[in-house]
Design an enzyme around this catalytic site. Structure first.
Site, short mmCIF file in Angstrom:
data_model
loop_
_atom_site.label_atom_id
_atom_site.label_comp_id
_atom_site.label_asym_id
_atom_site.label_seq_id
_atom_site.Cartn_x
_atom_site.Cartn_y
_atom_site.Cartn_z
N HIS A 1 48.43 39.59 48.58
CA HIS A 1 47.28 38.76 48.94
C HIS A 1 46.98 37.80 47.79
O HIS A 1 46.39 38.20 46.78
CB HIS A 1 46.07 39.66 49.22
CG HIS A 1 44.91 38.95 49.82
ND1 HIS A 1 44.10 38.11 49.09
CD2 HIS A 1 44.44 38.94 51.08
CE1 HIS A 1 43.16 37.63 49.88
NE2 HIS A 1 43.34 38.12 51.09
N HIS B 1 48.06 32.62 52.89
CA HIS B 1 47.52 33.17 51.64
C HIS B 1 47.95 34.63 51.43
O HIS B 1 47.74 35.18 50.34
CB HIS B 1 46.00 33.08 51.61
CG HIS B 1 45.34 34.08 52.50
ND1 HIS B 1 45.37 33.99 53.87
CD2 HIS B 1 44.66 35.20 52.19
CE1 HIS B 1 44.73 35.03 54.38
NE2 HIS B 1 44.30 35.78 53.39
#
Length: 162
Positions: free
Chosen positions: A83, A68
């Protein structure tokens, strides 16, 4: 990657948008760690497509095992955190496909990650993606942030002044 040199030293790093979408102020991120710039300065992108590209030439300093997020390191040593989404670590990698690994050298514009926007949203997570210059990097003097409509690999979103 565009860098300006002065007496052989890199003076600034221009990070091109890693994602196509709308670049917005970090205050729009529904997570205080990002919104209040507790982790560092930068911008966030509301993605129009689920692809993350390298913002400059460098290497993958870290690809999180849940795919992620990743840290991309410029040749100057400066790192940028990408992110994808908020609290998406909870997905344990579901909905994410990595095209790179920690330690890989990358070229500006190279595809690094793909993510399934619909899957992430259906799981109840925002897909707004912070692009952060983490605090604590001694070489960083200041960070300039650029917002607006951005195309991956074409539009500058962050300029790091060294």
């Amino acid at each position: 990657m565009l860098s300006f040199f002065k007496k052989g030293k890199i003076e600034q790093i221009e990070a091109l948008s890693p994602i196509t979408g709308q670049a917005v102020d970090l205050s729009n991120v529904p997570d205080p760690a990002f919104a209040e710039k507790l982790m560092g300065q930068g911008i966030a992108i509301e993605p129009k497509e689920g692809k993350v590209h390298a913002p400059f030439d460098g290497k993958i300093a870290q690809l999180f095992k849940t795919r992620h997020a990743l840290l991309v390191e410029h040749s100057s040593g400066v790192q940028v955190l990408i992110h994808v989404g908020v609290d998406t670590v909870s997905l344990k990698g579901e909905g994410f496909t990595a095209h790179v690994a920690t330690g890989d050298k990358v070229k500006q514009g190279q595809l690094l990650l793909e993510f399934d926007i619909a899957y992430i949203q259906a799981a109840g997570y925002p897909v707004i993606t912070p692009i952060i210059v983490p605090d604590g990097q001694e070489a960083v003097k200041s960070v300039e942030e650029y917002t607006g409509s951005v195309t991956a690999g074409q539009d500058k979103v962050v300029q790091v002044n060294l």
